[in-house]
Design a protein around this motif. Structure first.
Motif, PDB file in Angstrom:
ATOM      1  N   ALA A 166       5.577   3.534   5.476  1.00  0.00           N
ATOM      2  CA  ALA A 166       6.498   4.636   5.198  1.00  0.00           C
ATOM      3  C   ALA A 166       7.663   4.175   4.326  1.00  0.00           C
ATOM      4  O   ALA A 166       8.086   4.898   3.424  1.00  0.00           O
ATOM      5  CB  ALA A 166       7.015   5.238   6.503  1.00  0.00           C
ATOM      6  N   LEU A 167       8.180   2.971   4.571  1.00  0.00           N
ATOM      7  CA  LEU A 167       9.271   2.445   3.746  1.00  0.00           C
ATOM      8  C   LEU A 167       8.830   2.312   2.294  1.00  0.00           C
ATOM      9  O   LEU A 167       9.543   2.734   1.378  1.00  0.00           O
ATOM     10  CB  LEU A 167       9.749   1.093   4.283  1.00  0.00           C
ATOM     11  N   GLY A 168       7.655   1.763   2.079  1.00  0.00           N
ATOM     12  CA  GLY A 168       7.127   1.649   0.717  1.00  0.00           C
ATOM     13  C   GLY A 168       6.911   3.010   0.082  1.00  0.00           C
ATOM     14  O   GLY A 168       7.238   3.223  -1.091  1.00  0.00           O
ATOM     15  N   LEU A 169       6.389   3.948   0.871  1.00  0.00           N
ATOM     16  CA  LEU A 169       6.119   5.294   0.357  1.00  0.00           C
ATOM     17  C   LEU A 169       7.410   5.990  -0.042  1.00  0.00           C
ATOM     18  O   LEU A 169       7.523   6.501  -1.162  1.00  0.00           O
ATOM     19  CB  LEU A 169       5.373   6.105   1.424  1.00  0.00           C
ATOM     20  N   PHE A 170       8.403   6.027   0.853  1.00  0.00           N
ATOM     21  CA  PHE A 170       9.661   6.716   0.561  1.00  0.00           C
ATOM     22  C   PHE A 170      10.376   6.079  -0.629  1.00  0.00           C
ATOM     23  O   PHE A 170      10.912   6.776  -1.494  1.00  0.00           O
ATOM     24  CB  PHE A 170      10.601   6.687   1.766  1.00  0.00           C
ATOM     25  N   THR A 171      10.393   4.754  -0.654  1.00  0.00           N
ATOM     26  CA  THR A 171      11.118   4.058  -1.709  1.00  0.00           C
ATOM     27  C   THR A 171      10.485   4.285  -3.071  1.00  0.00           C
ATOM     28  O   THR A 171      11.168   4.676  -4.030  1.00  0.00           O
ATOM     29  CB  THR A 171      11.189   2.551  -1.392  1.00  0.00           C
ATOM     30  N   MET A 172       9.189   4.046  -3.176  1.00  0.00           N
ATOM     31  CA  MET A 172       8.549   4.132  -4.487  1.00  0.00           C
ATOM     32  C   MET A 172       8.406   5.572  -4.968  1.00  0.00           C
ATOM     33  O   MET A 172       8.403   5.810  -6.183  1.00  0.00           O
ATOM     34  CB  MET A 172       7.195   3.423  -4.467  1.00  0.00           C
ATOM     35  N   THR A 173       8.316   6.540  -4.062  1.00  0.00           N
ATOM     36  CA  THR A 173       8.330   7.945  -4.489  1.00  0.00           C
ATOM     37  C   THR A 173       9.621   8.228  -5.229  1.00  0.00           C
ATOM     38  O   THR A 173       9.627   8.801  -6.326  1.00  0.00           O
ATOM     39  CB  THR A 173       8.208   8.901  -3.284  1.00  0.00           C
ATOM     40  N   ARG A 174      10.715   7.795  -4.659  1.00  0.00           N
ATOM     41  CA  ARG A 174      12.012   8.072  -5.261  1.00  0.00           C
ATOM     42  C   ARG A 174      12.276   7.219  -6.502  1.00  0.00           C
ATOM     43  O   ARG A 174      12.929   7.675  -7.439  1.00  0.00           O
ATOM     44  CB  ARG A 174      13.103   7.912  -4.215  1.00  0.00           C
ATOM     45  N   VAL A 175      11.771   5.997  -6.523  1.00  0.00           N
ATOM     46  CA  VAL A 175      11.923   5.171  -7.726  1.00  0.00           C
ATOM     47  C   VAL A 175      11.191   5.827  -8.897  1.00  0.00           C
ATOM     48  O   VAL A 175      11.741   5.942 -10.003  1.00  0.00           O
ATOM     49  CB  VAL A 175      11.401   3.730  -7.490  1.00  0.00           C
ATOM     50  N   GLU A 176       9.962   6.270  -8.667  1.00  0.00           N
ATOM     51  CA  GLU A 176       9.194   6.909  -9.733  1.00  0.00           C
ATOM     52  C   GLU A 176       9.880   8.193 -10.194  1.00  0.00           C
ATOM     53  O   GLU A 176       9.998   8.444 -11.396  1.00  0.00           O
ATOM     54  CB  GLU A 176       7.768   7.213  -9.267  1.00  0.00           C
ATOM     55  N   MET A 177      10.364   8.989  -9.257  1.00  0.00           N
ATOM     56  CA  MET A 177      11.050  10.227  -9.610  1.00  0.00           C
ATOM     57  C   MET A 177      12.334   9.935 -10.388  1.00  0.00           C
ATOM     58  O   MET A 177      12.642  10.633 -11.350  1.00  0.00           O
ATOM     59  CB  MET A 177      11.357  11.049  -8.355  1.00  0.00           C
TER      60      MET A 177
ATOM     61  N   VAL B 186       0.845  -1.204   0.000  1.00  0.00           N
ATOM     62  CA  VAL B 186       0.000   0.000   0.000  1.00  0.00           C
ATOM     63  C   VAL B 186       0.876   1.248   0.000  1.00  0.00           C
ATOM     64  O   VAL B 186       0.637   2.193  -0.756  1.00  0.00           O
ATOM     65  CB  VAL B 186      -0.967  -0.002   1.209  1.00  0.00           C
ATOM     66  N   GLY B 187       1.910   1.260   0.835  1.00  0.00           N
ATOM     67  CA  GLY B 187       2.832   2.395   0.872  1.00  0.00           C
ATOM     68  C   GLY B 187       3.530   2.603  -0.457  1.00  0.00           C
ATOM     69  O   GLY B 187       3.731   3.733  -0.899  1.00  0.00           O
ATOM     70  N   GLY B 188       3.887   1.501  -1.124  1.00  0.00           N
ATOM     71  CA  GLY B 188       4.507   1.603  -2.438  1.00  0.00           C
ATOM     72  C   GLY B 188       3.572   2.241  -3.453  1.00  0.00           C
ATOM     73  O   GLY B 188       3.983   3.096  -4.242  1.00  0.00           O
TER      74      GLY B 188
ATOM     75  N   LEU C 112      -2.357  12.037   4.307  1.00  0.00           N
ATOM     76  CA  LEU C 112      -1.665  10.932   4.977  1.00  0.00           C
ATOM     77  C   LEU C 112      -1.514  11.201   6.471  1.00  0.00           C
ATOM     78  O   LEU C 112      -1.696  10.302   7.297  1.00  0.00           O
ATOM     79  CB  LEU C 112      -0.291  10.707   4.353  1.00  0.00           C
ATOM     80  N   PHE C 113      -1.182  12.442   6.817  1.00  0.00           N
ATOM     81  CA  PHE C 113      -1.054  12.787   8.233  1.00  0.00           C
ATOM     82  C   PHE C 113      -2.393  12.617   8.938  1.00  0.00           C
ATOM     83  O   PHE C 113      -2.449  12.088  10.053  1.00  0.00           O
ATOM     84  CB  PHE C 113      -0.552  14.223   8.401  1.00  0.00           C
ATOM     85  N   ALA C 114      -3.464  13.042   8.299  1.00  0.00           N
ATOM     86  CA  ALA C 114      -4.790  12.928   8.907  1.00  0.00           C
ATOM     87  C   ALA C 114      -5.161  11.469   9.141  1.00  0.00           C
ATOM     88  O   ALA C 114      -5.681  11.111  10.202  1.00  0.00           O
ATOM     89  CB  ALA C 114      -5.835  13.613   8.024  1.00  0.00           C
TER      90      ALA C 114
END
Length: 166
Positions: free
Chosen positions: A142-153, A75-77, A113-115
């Motif tokens: 968070a690990l999935g979110l940080f990783t895949m944000t940067r992979v896509e970028m 889900v994070g990814g 996400l914060f909410a």
């Protein structure tokens, strides 16, 4: 005799105000054009992977906890990929310098996400959810979110850079 007081409204208002100030400062910085060093995009996910690995080694999740963490990683990814797509990436056609700028949609996304996290954390007290499982799951998210944000970028910046060089 101990007296238990019902949680006051300040218990909810203070974290919301603090988060609002932090997000406002972050929003101002995110909407400015900044250099993007694609060769350094791996650093944040690597550091966070070490932190999550330490968390899991220190107190491994149960088998059900591992399943929840795996689902939250996916889900994070997915969320991270969408967040990465919201980032504006520009390549200077002459110098081939890569710059990034966060969009307002990305800021709204972070607020959402914060909410969700705030509601989930306050809801755990009423629902008697295992805080260790919640912590492990949010770490995986968070690990999935940080990783895949940067992979896509990275992939998009590399594609734009290759197009500018051609």
């Amino acid at each position: 005799m101990q007296v238990h007081q019902a949680p006051g409204i300040w218990q909810y208002i203070i974290p919301i105000v603090i988060a609002g100030v932090i997000l406002a400062l972050r929003a101002r910085r995110m909407t400015q054009m900044r250099p993007l060093k694609i060769e350094r995009l791996w650093i944040v996910p690597a550091i966070y992977l070490l932190l999550v690995a330490f968390l899991y080694i220190k107190g491994p999740p149960s088998p059900v906890g591992w399943a929840i963490c795996g689902a939250m990683l996916v889900v994070g990814g997915a969320i991270g990929w969408q967040r990465g797509k919201l980032m504006e990436i520009h390549v200077d056609p002459e110098t081939h310098a890569i710059n990034q700028k966060g969009s307002y949609a990305a800021i709204v996304f972070l607020v959402g996400l914060f909410a969700v996290k705030f509601v989930a954390q306050t809801g755990t007290q009423a629902l008697h959810v295992n805080v260790a499982v919640l912590t492990d799951a949010l770490a995986a998210l968070a690990l999935g979110l940080f990783t895949m944000t940067r992979v896509e970028m990275y992939l998009r910046a590399k594609r734009l850079l290759d197009a500018a060089r051609a």
